[in-house]
Design a protein around this motif. Structure first.
Motif, PDB file in Angstrom:
ATOM      1  N   GLU A  30     -22.729   3.197  -8.218  1.00  0.00           N
ATOM      2  CA  GLU A  30     -21.424   2.744  -8.466  1.00  0.00           C
ATOM      3  C   GLU A  30     -19.762   3.822  -8.050  1.00  0.00           C
ATOM      4  O   GLU A  30     -18.505   3.519  -7.560  1.00  0.00           O
ATOM      5  CB  GLU A  30     -20.820   2.358  -9.601  1.00  0.00           C
ATOM      6  CG  GLU A  30     -21.932   1.352 -10.453  1.00  0.00           C
ATOM      7  CD  GLU A  30     -21.431   0.906 -12.265  1.00  0.00           C
ATOM      8  OE1 GLU A  30     -20.570   1.633 -12.387  1.00  0.00           O
ATOM      9  OE2 GLU A  30     -22.657   0.019 -12.177  1.00  0.00           O
ATOM     10  N   THR A  31     -20.004   4.585  -7.342  1.00  0.00           N
ATOM     11  CA  THR A  31     -19.576   5.965  -7.593  1.00  0.00           C
ATOM     12  C   THR A  31     -19.703   7.170  -5.705  1.00  0.00           C
ATOM     13  O   THR A  31     -21.455   6.483  -5.735  1.00  0.00           O
ATOM     14  CB  THR A  31     -19.453   7.134  -8.384  1.00  0.00           C
ATOM     15  OG1 THR A  31     -21.041   7.530  -8.435  1.00  0.00           O
ATOM     16  CG2 THR A  31     -18.949   6.523  -9.369  1.00  0.00           C
ATOM     17  N   PRO A  32     -18.843   7.294  -5.013  1.00  0.00           N
ATOM     18  CA  PRO A  32     -19.245   7.971  -3.967  1.00  0.00           C
ATOM     19  C   PRO A  32     -19.523   8.611  -4.054  1.00  0.00           C
ATOM     20  O   PRO A  32     -20.911   9.123  -3.324  1.00  0.00           O
ATOM     21  CB  PRO A  32     -17.883   8.512  -3.476  1.00  0.00           C
ATOM     22  CG  PRO A  32     -17.248   7.617  -4.209  1.00  0.00           C
ATOM     23  CD  PRO A  32     -17.873   7.156  -5.212  1.00  0.00           C
ATOM     24  N   ASP A  33     -19.772   9.590  -5.481  1.00  0.00           N
ATOM     25  CA  ASP A  33     -20.921  11.017  -5.847  1.00  0.00           C
ATOM     26  C   ASP A  33     -22.015   9.973  -5.629  1.00  0.00           C
ATOM     27  O   ASP A  33     -23.134  10.899  -5.440  1.00  0.00           O
ATOM     28  CB  ASP A  33     -20.322  11.469  -7.078  1.00  0.00           C
ATOM     29  CG  ASP A  33     -19.045  12.412  -6.599  1.00  0.00           C
ATOM     30  OD1 ASP A  33     -18.738  12.816  -6.003  1.00  0.00           O
ATOM     31  OD2 ASP A  33     -18.722  12.350  -7.418  1.00  0.00           O
ATOM     32  N   GLN A  34     -22.442   9.336  -6.846  1.00  0.00           N
ATOM     33  CA  GLN A  34     -24.141   8.708  -6.832  1.00  0.00           C
ATOM     34  C   GLN A  34     -24.300   8.176  -5.101  1.00  0.00           C
ATOM     35  O   GLN A  34     -25.994   9.024  -4.925  1.00  0.00           O
ATOM     36  CB  GLN A  34     -23.843   7.958  -7.261  1.00  0.00           C
ATOM     37  CG  GLN A  34     -23.622   7.392  -8.942  1.00  0.00           C
ATOM     38  CD  GLN A  34     -23.387   6.432  -9.722  1.00  0.00           C
ATOM     39  OE1 GLN A  34     -23.373   5.268  -9.167  1.00  0.00           O
ATOM     40  NE2 GLN A  34     -23.586   6.748 -11.080  1.00  0.00           N
ATOM     41  N   LEU A  35     -23.447   7.693  -4.362  1.00  0.00           N
ATOM     42  CA  LEU A  35     -24.199   7.613  -2.834  1.00  0.00           C
ATOM     43  C   LEU A  35     -24.229   8.965  -1.743  1.00  0.00           C
ATOM     44  O   LEU A  35     -25.574   8.880  -1.724  1.00  0.00           O
ATOM     45  CB  LEU A  35     -22.861   7.010  -1.732  1.00  0.00           C
ATOM     46  CG  LEU A  35     -23.260   6.162  -0.683  1.00  0.00           C
ATOM     47  CD1 LEU A  35     -24.074   5.878  -0.160  1.00  0.00           C
ATOM     48  CD2 LEU A  35     -22.426   5.745   0.400  1.00  0.00           C
ATOM     49  N   LEU A  37     -25.628  11.638  -3.316  1.00  0.00           N
ATOM     50  CA  LEU A  37     -26.936  12.019  -4.051  1.00  0.00           C
ATOM     51  C   LEU A  37     -27.953  11.723  -3.256  1.00  0.00           C
ATOM     52  O   LEU A  37     -28.831  12.135  -2.582  1.00  0.00           O
ATOM     53  CB  LEU A  37     -26.987  12.451  -5.207  1.00  0.00           C
ATOM     54  CG  LEU A  37     -25.968  13.468  -5.522  1.00  0.00           C
ATOM     55  CD1 LEU A  37     -25.093  13.519  -7.745  1.00  0.00           C
ATOM     56  CD2 LEU A  37     -26.548  15.122  -5.285  1.00  0.00           C
ATOM     57  N   LEU A  38     -28.493  10.423  -3.338  1.00  0.00           N
ATOM     58  CA  LEU A  38     -29.003   9.858  -3.001  1.00  0.00           C
ATOM     59  C   LEU A  38     -28.816   9.683  -2.272  1.00  0.00           C
ATOM     60  O   LEU A  38     -30.948   9.817  -1.539  1.00  0.00           O
ATOM     61  CB  LEU A  38     -28.514   8.091  -2.741  1.00  0.00           C
ATOM     62  CG  LEU A  38     -28.554   7.895  -5.180  1.00  0.00           C
ATOM     63  CD1 LEU A  38     -28.255   6.145  -5.349  1.00  0.00           C
ATOM     64  CD2 LEU A  38     -30.067   8.041  -5.486  1.00  0.00           C
ATOM     65  N   ARG A  39     -27.877   9.697  -0.631  1.00  0.00           N
ATOM     66  CA  ARG A  39     -28.596   9.625   0.170  1.00  0.00           C
ATOM     67  C   ARG A  39     -28.735  10.489   0.639  1.00  0.00           C
ATOM     68  O   ARG A  39     -30.409  11.134   1.576  1.00  0.00           O
ATOM     69  CB  ARG A  39     -26.958   9.335   0.836  1.00  0.00           C
ATOM     70  CG  ARG A  39     -26.753   8.121   1.267  1.00  0.00           C
ATOM     71  CD  ARG A  39     -25.685   7.929   2.265  1.00  0.00           C
ATOM     72  NE  ARG A  39     -25.195   6.947   2.346  1.00  0.00           N
ATOM     73  CZ  ARG A  39     -24.082   6.281   2.927  1.00  0.00           C
ATOM     74  NH1 ARG A  39     -23.111   7.003   3.094  1.00  0.00           N
ATOM     75  NH2 ARG A  39     -24.269   5.238   3.596  1.00  0.00           N
ATOM     76  N   GLU A  40     -28.349  12.266   0.014  1.00  0.00           N
ATOM     77  CA  GLU A  40     -29.096  13.819   0.077  1.00  0.00           C
ATOM     78  C   GLU A  40     -30.596  13.381  -0.122  1.00  0.00           C
ATOM     79  O   GLU A  40     -31.178  14.727   0.406  1.00  0.00           O
ATOM     80  CB  GLU A  40     -27.821  14.241  -0.299  1.00  0.00           C
ATOM     81  CG  GLU A  40     -28.110  16.009  -0.818  1.00  0.00           C
ATOM     82  CD  GLU A  40     -27.585  16.917  -1.033  1.00  0.00           C
ATOM     83  OE1 GLU A  40     -28.084  17.297  -2.597  1.00  0.00           O
ATOM     84  OE2 GLU A  40     -26.410  17.177  -1.177  1.00  0.00           O
ATOM     85  N   TRP A  41     -31.159  13.259  -1.221  1.00  0.00           N
ATOM     86  CA  TRP A  41     -32.031  12.973  -1.717  1.00  0.00           C
ATOM     87  C   TRP A  41     -33.383  11.501  -0.772  1.00  0.00           C
ATOM     88  O   TRP A  41     -34.414  11.335  -0.898  1.00  0.00           O
ATOM     89  CB  TRP A  41     -32.518  12.628  -2.795  1.00  0.00           C
ATOM     90  CG  TRP A  41     -31.570  13.273  -3.749  1.00  0.00           C
ATOM     91  CD1 TRP A  41     -31.265  14.931  -3.760  1.00  0.00           C
ATOM     92  CD2 TRP A  41     -31.001  12.836  -5.302  1.00  0.00           C
ATOM     93  NE1 TRP A  41     -30.282  15.174  -5.026  1.00  0.00           N
ATOM     94  CE2 TRP A  41     -30.481  14.850  -5.354  1.00  0.00           C
ATOM     95  CE3 TRP A  41     -30.856  12.728  -6.137  1.00  0.00           C
ATOM     96  CZ2 TRP A  41     -30.372  14.892  -6.735  1.00  0.00           C
ATOM     97  CZ3 TRP A  41     -30.593  12.593  -7.258  1.00  0.00           C
ATOM     98  CH2 TRP A  41     -29.580  13.526  -7.525  1.00  0.00           C
TER      99      TRP A  41
END
Length: 70
Positions: A30-35, A37-41
């Motif tokens: 739902e948020t750019p921060d979640q996006l 982190l998930l891409r980074e991981w």
């Protein structure tokens, strides 16, 4: 993204899935921060309100029919 404990849990699940040769789908992004982190991981597939609101199946089918090349 508000809890280091939750972030560690998600990162651990992603790592475990890759060790088991599984793809990882993150739901509820739902948020750019979640996006970020998930891409980074290394999450494989992301879905949630950040991309699009939920729609009835008929509406989704119509969207795909007119916008996707099969």
């Amino acid at each position: 993204t508000n809890s280091e404990r939750h972030a560690n849990l998600v990162r651990s699940v992603i790592t475990m899935a890759y060790q088991l040769h599984m793809d990882v789908v993150a739901e509820g992004v739902e948020t750019p921060d979640q996006l970020r982190l998930l891409r980074e991981w290394g999450c494989d597939i992301l879905q949630g309100y950040l991309y699009a609101r939920p729609v009835p199946a008929a509406e989704a089918e119509n969207y795909l029919r007119w916008r996707c090349v099969v």
